[in-house]
Design a protein around this motif. Structure first.
Motif, PDB file in Angstrom:
ATOM      1  N   GLN A  22      29.262  45.661  69.963  1.00  0.00           N
ATOM      2  CA  GLN A  22      29.842  46.589  70.635  1.00  0.00           C
ATOM      3  C   GLN A  22      30.881  47.122  70.461  1.00  0.00           C
ATOM      4  OE1 GLN A  22      29.921  45.509  75.022  1.00  0.00           O
ATOM      5  NE2 GLN A  22      28.167  43.713  74.682  1.00  0.00           N
ATOM      6  N   GLN A  23      32.014  46.318  69.806  1.00  0.00           N
ATOM      7  CA  GLN A  23      33.126  46.715  69.332  1.00  0.00           C
ATOM      8  C   GLN A  23      33.106  47.705  68.065  1.00  0.00           C
ATOM      9  OE1 GLN A  23      35.058  43.745  67.062  1.00  0.00           O
ATOM     10  NE2 GLN A  23      37.341  44.667  67.643  1.00  0.00           N
ATOM     11  N   ALA A  24      32.262  47.176  67.240  1.00  0.00           N
ATOM     12  CA  ALA A  24      31.841  47.989  66.063  1.00  0.00           C
ATOM     13  C   ALA A  24      31.383  49.531  66.605  1.00  0.00           C
ATOM     14  CB  ALA A  24      30.960  47.232  65.290  1.00  0.00           C
ATOM     15  N   ILE A  25      30.523  49.367  67.375  1.00  0.00           N
ATOM     16  CA  ILE A  25      30.085  50.757  67.892  1.00  0.00           C
ATOM     17  C   ILE A  25      31.033  51.653  68.652  1.00  0.00           C
ATOM     18  CG2 ILE A  25      28.264  52.053  69.431  1.00  0.00           C
ATOM     19  CD1 ILE A  25      26.589  49.645  69.009  1.00  0.00           C
ATOM     20  N   LYS A  26      31.899  51.091  69.254  1.00  0.00           N
ATOM     21  CA  LYS A  26      32.967  51.673  70.037  1.00  0.00           C
ATOM     22  C   LYS A  26      33.883  52.624  69.285  1.00  0.00           C
ATOM     23  CE  LYS A  26      32.341  49.547  74.539  1.00  0.00           C
ATOM     24  NZ  LYS A  26      33.009  48.752  75.536  1.00  0.00           N
ATOM     25  N   LEU A  27      34.118  51.608  67.907  1.00  0.00           N
ATOM     26  CA  LEU A  27      35.164  52.010  66.983  1.00  0.00           C
ATOM     27  C   LEU A  27      34.780  53.298  66.428  1.00  0.00           C
ATOM     28  CD1 LEU A  27      36.514  48.797  65.386  1.00  0.00           C
ATOM     29  CD2 LEU A  27      37.448  50.355  67.153  1.00  0.00           C
ATOM     30  N   LEU A  28      33.450  53.638  66.245  1.00  0.00           N
ATOM     31  CA  LEU A  28      32.989  54.704  65.564  1.00  0.00           C
ATOM     32  C   LEU A  28      33.549  55.830  66.363  1.00  0.00           C
ATOM     33  CD1 LEU A  28      29.409  53.754  64.525  1.00  0.00           C
ATOM     34  CD2 LEU A  28      31.420  54.292  62.993  1.00  0.00           C
ATOM     35  N   GLN A  29      33.468  55.989  67.508  1.00  0.00           N
ATOM     36  CA  GLN A  29      33.682  57.320  68.131  1.00  0.00           C
ATOM     37  C   GLN A  29      35.232  57.487  68.821  1.00  0.00           C
ATOM     38  OE1 GLN A  29      31.052  56.985  71.780  1.00  0.00           O
ATOM     39  NE2 GLN A  29      32.360  55.458  72.812  1.00  0.00           N
ATOM     40  N   LEU A  30      36.040  56.546  68.282  1.00  0.00           N
ATOM     41  CA  LEU A  30      37.447  56.831  68.375  1.00  0.00           C
ATOM     42  C   LEU A  30      38.023  57.503  67.546  1.00  0.00           C
ATOM     43  CD1 LEU A  30      38.521  53.052  69.326  1.00  0.00           C
ATOM     44  CD2 LEU A  30      38.110  55.090  70.978  1.00  0.00           C
ATOM     45  N   SER A  31      39.049  58.808  68.178  1.00  0.00           N
ATOM     46  CA  SER A  31      39.749  59.340  67.323  1.00  0.00           C
ATOM     47  C   SER A  31      40.877  58.253  66.609  1.00  0.00           C
ATOM     48  CB  SER A  31      40.607  60.438  68.080  1.00  0.00           C
ATOM     49  OG  SER A  31      41.531  59.860  68.876  1.00  0.00           O
ATOM     50  N   ASN A  32      41.833  58.965  65.618  1.00  0.00           N
ATOM     51  CA  ASN A  32      42.675  58.060  65.118  1.00  0.00           C
ATOM     52  C   ASN A  32      43.748  57.599  65.845  1.00  0.00           C
ATOM     53  OD1 ASN A  32      44.135  60.610  65.193  1.00  0.00           O
ATOM     54  ND2 ASN A  32      43.691  61.191  63.260  1.00  0.00           N
ATOM     55  N   LEU A  33      44.094  58.549  66.771  1.00  0.00           N
ATOM     56  CA  LEU A  33      45.292  58.155  67.905  1.00  0.00           C
ATOM     57  C   LEU A  33      44.583  56.832  68.628  1.00  0.00           C
ATOM     58  CD1 LEU A  33      46.784  61.336  68.986  1.00  0.00           C
ATOM     59  CD2 LEU A  33      47.683  59.686  67.310  1.00  0.00           C
ATOM     60  N   GLU A  34      43.651  56.821  69.201  1.00  0.00           N
ATOM     61  CA  GLU A  34      42.983  56.002  69.948  1.00  0.00           C
ATOM     62  C   GLU A  34      42.528  54.781  69.182  1.00  0.00           C
ATOM     63  OE1 GLU A  34      40.243  58.957  73.110  1.00  0.00           O
ATOM     64  OE2 GLU A  34      39.337  58.099  71.103  1.00  0.00           O
ATOM     65  N   LEU A  35      42.199  54.906  67.961  1.00  0.00           N
ATOM     66  CA  LEU A  35      41.889  53.653  67.259  1.00  0.00           C
ATOM     67  C   LEU A  35      43.349  52.834  67.012  1.00  0.00           C
ATOM     68  CD1 LEU A  35      40.022  51.910  65.426  1.00  0.00           C
ATOM     69  CD2 LEU A  35      40.693  53.349  63.393  1.00  0.00           C
ATOM     70  N   GLU A  36      44.304  53.683  66.656  1.00  0.00           N
ATOM     71  CA  GLU A  36      45.485  52.974  66.558  1.00  0.00           C
ATOM     72  C   GLU A  36      45.983  52.464  67.738  1.00  0.00           C
ATOM     73  OE1 GLU A  36      49.262  51.954  64.739  1.00  0.00           O
ATOM     74  OE2 GLU A  36      47.438  52.918  63.921  1.00  0.00           O
ATOM     75  N   ALA A  37      45.845  52.749  69.050  1.00  0.00           N
ATOM     76  CA  ALA A  37      46.025  52.046  70.098  1.00  0.00           C
ATOM     77  C   ALA A  37      45.358  50.667  70.219  1.00  0.00           C
ATOM     78  CB  ALA A  37      46.143  52.963  71.387  1.00  0.00           C
ATOM     79  N   VAL A  38      44.091  50.946  70.043  1.00  0.00           N
ATOM     80  CA  VAL A  38      43.321  49.704  69.978  1.00  0.00           C
ATOM     81  C   VAL A  38      43.877  48.579  69.125  1.00  0.00           C
ATOM     82  CG1 VAL A  38      41.102  48.727  69.907  1.00  0.00           C
ATOM     83  CG2 VAL A  38      41.234  50.939  70.911  1.00  0.00           C
ATOM     84  N   VAL A  39      43.993  49.143  67.833  1.00  0.00           N
ATOM     85  CA  VAL A  39      44.409  48.111  66.940  1.00  0.00           C
ATOM     86  C   VAL A  39      45.934  47.445  67.149  1.00  0.00           C
ATOM     87  CG1 VAL A  39      45.224  47.837  64.506  1.00  0.00           C
ATOM     88  CG2 VAL A  39      43.405  49.076  65.094  1.00  0.00           C
ATOM     89  N   GLU A  40      46.614  48.443  67.878  1.00  0.00           N
ATOM     90  CA  GLU A  40      47.928  47.827  68.314  1.00  0.00           C
ATOM     91  C   GLU A  40      47.808  46.669  69.431  1.00  0.00           C
ATOM     92  OE1 GLU A  40      51.922  47.255  67.887  1.00  0.00           O
ATOM     93  OE2 GLU A  40      50.792  48.700  66.640  1.00  0.00           O
ATOM     94  N   ALA A  41      46.815  47.085  70.253  1.00  0.00           N
ATOM     95  CA  ALA A  41      46.613  46.057  71.136  1.00  0.00           C
ATOM     96  C   ALA A  41      45.995  44.827  70.899  1.00  0.00           C
ATOM     97  CB  ALA A  41      45.776  46.651  72.498  1.00  0.00           C
ATOM     98  N   GLU A  42      45.261  44.748  69.770  1.00  0.00           N
ATOM     99  CA  GLU A  42      44.674  43.489  69.086  1.00  0.00           C
ATOM    100  C   GLU A  42      45.549  42.724  68.469  1.00  0.00           C
ATOM    101  OE1 GLU A  42      41.496  40.826  68.547  1.00  0.00           O
ATOM    102  OE2 GLU A  42      41.965  42.370  70.091  1.00  0.00           O
ATOM    103  N   LEU A  43      46.531  43.472  67.682  1.00  0.00           N
ATOM    104  CA  LEU A  43      47.647  42.786  67.029  1.00  0.00           C
ATOM    105  C   LEU A  43      48.607  42.020  67.893  1.00  0.00           C
ATOM    106  CD1 LEU A  43      48.685  45.790  64.676  1.00  0.00           C
ATOM    107  CD2 LEU A  43      47.882  43.560  63.851  1.00  0.00           C
ATOM    108  N   GLU A  44      48.697  42.318  69.220  1.00  0.00           N
ATOM    109  CA  GLU A  44      49.541  41.703  70.116  1.00  0.00           C
ATOM    110  C   GLU A  44      48.772  40.531  70.730  1.00  0.00           C
ATOM    111  OE1 GLU A  44      50.517  44.658  73.083  1.00  0.00           O
ATOM    112  OE2 GLU A  44      51.987  45.714  71.679  1.00  0.00           O
TER     113      GLU A  44
END
Length: 507
Positions: A22-44
């Motif tokens: 599910q995560q891999a599928i959702k990452l496909l449709q994210l824009s670069n800004l949304e992707l950065e926010a998701v990665v930042e949340a996972e880093l924390e």
């Protein structure tokens, strides 16, 4: 018929979509800004993840930090996307993605049509898209507060503080200010505010009258005519003739000048002067205050012409998050884990970190593969322009690269490509087809819209106002089989008035 209990065994096949997939599928449709926010949340959230630049992890001990910074590259599993040669358009990619998700896991192509959120387990918290656990961004800095432009609400509040309001009137004024939109209009019902505040409507009207004298002139208006009226009163130009003009703006929009002259009781010269005064007014007085800065579109893909005359497709690596997994830190921490819960937690963190890096890598490669096929299909656009745009749909691209249509749809959503002809969303290159009248190849709807706009723009040179029927005849002569209602629909989409209205405007 008897009722009873019995035990039956049934065998069947079904698709179970894991949280990681599910995560891999959702990452496909994210824009670069949304992707950065998701990665930042996972880093924390994940202590085993860190940025490639070597930011310290959760351990504050200086010796531990130094030891992690001195690790060799072999101690990390890293997403490295700086090598453009590995991400060129001619890269041979495995469309099935089975090597990415394992032999036992369902592929993206199998899971794309599975809309249910199946299964529970470790997963990125998609609701935590922003930064947390830090006081750096909680409050606005003093320097940035003084350097930024004042918002409309702050500008009106400053004027209300010196307007001489009593405490009850100041409370009402603040409510009215909160109800003012970005354009400066009051979007609230005074009766509702009266019931909420427990005061009379007359008191609210009195406060509103005072607030309507604030700068910029025209704020707190409840309609466009009222906004224009406030500005004309401030200029001492609100007379009965101008009032009649404002009350009949719909006639002005239809260019019914004869009707306006009768209602206003003026001649052609006076009416022309009144219309010029209206054009000098501001229909959105609050638009100049506190406007949010427009976000610059950052392309995900670059298309450049190479030395051989072809087209080179490269990823914009600046928009791709660079994260890695510290394997040595995991080994050291897992060695000190005592309880089963601690070991399970570390194992889940490691699996999630590895899966995130794989998903980011697959997302980048999928974007590149889809973009390269779009460039190949629409090569005429890059050479000759929008008139050479070919009809293209998701299925054509999906079949060419061996992926599902839903994958192509996700990849092209909120993704932009920088070309020699400008920056376009990938969705721009998918247009419906219009059949040809001479039996040749079909025409793209976007190219037909461009032809319609070109024909209408040429009216100023030829002096002939083209009706929709005449445009149909011209297009059919050019080999485009199109109906009059389709021409009218495309013309309205381009915000071009009808031939009757264009004639009236010229007069």
């Amino acid at each position: 018929m008897s009722l009873g209990q019995r035990l039956e065994l049934r065998q069947g096949q079904g698709l179970v979509i894991t949280p990681q997939l599910q995560q891999a599928i959702k990452l496909l449709q994210l824009s670069n800004l949304e992707l950065e926010a998701v990665v930042e949340a996972e880093l924390e959230r994940n202590p085993l993840l860190q940025r490639e630049d070597g930011d310290p992890l959760t351990d504050n001990d200086s010796g531990d930090t130094d030891s992690r910074e001195s690790d060799t590259p072999s101690d990390h599993r890293e997403l490295e996307l700086s090598d453009q040669d590995s991400l060129r358009a001619n890269t041979d990619l495995d469309a099935s993605n089975t090597d990415l998700y394992g032999d036992d896991a369902p592929t993206l192509r199998e899971a794309e049509n599975h809309s249910a959120d199946a299964g529970d387990g470790p997963m990125i918290d998609w609701s935590r898209a922003g930064k947390g656990g830090s006081f750096d961004g909680d409050d606005e800095g003093l320097e940035s507060r003084h350097n930024r432009e004042k918002s409309l609400s702050e500008h009106l509040t400053d004027q209300a503080l010196i307007a001489g309001f009593t405490p009850p009137e100041m409370a009402i004024a603040q409510i009215l200010i909160d109800e003012v939109d970005d354009g400066g209009y009051l979007r609230a019902d005074l009766t509702e505010i009266s019931e909420r505040m427990g005061c009379s409507t007359d008191l609210i009207e009195t406060v509103l009258t005072t607030c309507q004298g604030f700068e910029p002139t025209g704020v707190f208006a409840r309609s466009v005519p009222e906004c224009l009226k406030l500005q004309l009163i401030e200029r001492n130009r609100f007379d009965p003739a101008m009032e009649a003009l404002i009350d009949n703006l719909e006639l002005l929009a239809r260019r019914d000048l004869n009707g306006l002259k009768k209602l206003c009781g003026v001649d052609d010269e006076d009416l022309s002067d009144m219309i010029s005064e209206l054009k000098a007014l501001t229909p959105r007085p609050g638009a100049a205050f506190g406007a949010e800065p427009s976000q610059t579109v950052v392309p995900d893909v670059f298309v450049r012409q190479d030395a051989t005359g072809g087209w080179r497709v490269d990823l914009n690596t600046d928009t791709l998050p660079r994260v890695l997994v510290d394997q040595k830190y995991h080994a050291r921490v897992s060695g000190s884990a005592r309880s089963d819960n601690e070991k399970t937690y570390l194992s889940e963190c490691l699996n999630q970190a590895n899966w995130l890096i794989k998903s980011l890598d697959q997302r980048a490669r999928t974007i590149l593969k889809v973009s390269a096929e779009i460039v190949r299909q629409q090569d005429g656009f890059f050479v000759h322009g929008v008139e050479s745009l070919r009809p293209l749909n998701l299925k054509t691209v999906a079949d060419a690269i061996g992926m599902h249509e839903s994958t192509v749809s996700r990849v092209t959503t909120n993704k932009y490509v920088s070309t020699p002809r400008g920056v376009f969303e990938l969705k721009f290159f998918f247009t419906s087809s219009i059949s040809s009248s001479d039996g040749t190849a079909a025409h793209s709807a976007e190219s037909v819209r461009h032809k319609i706009k070109t024909l209408i723009d040429g009216e100023k040179m030829s002096g002939e106002i083209l009706s929709d029927d005449r445009i149909v005849e011209i297009l059919k002569e050019a080999g485009v089989d199109i109906a009059r209602r389709t021409v009218a629909k495309y013309r309205e989409a381009l915000r071009i008035p009808s031939s009757v209205e264009r004639k009236r405007l010229i007069k």
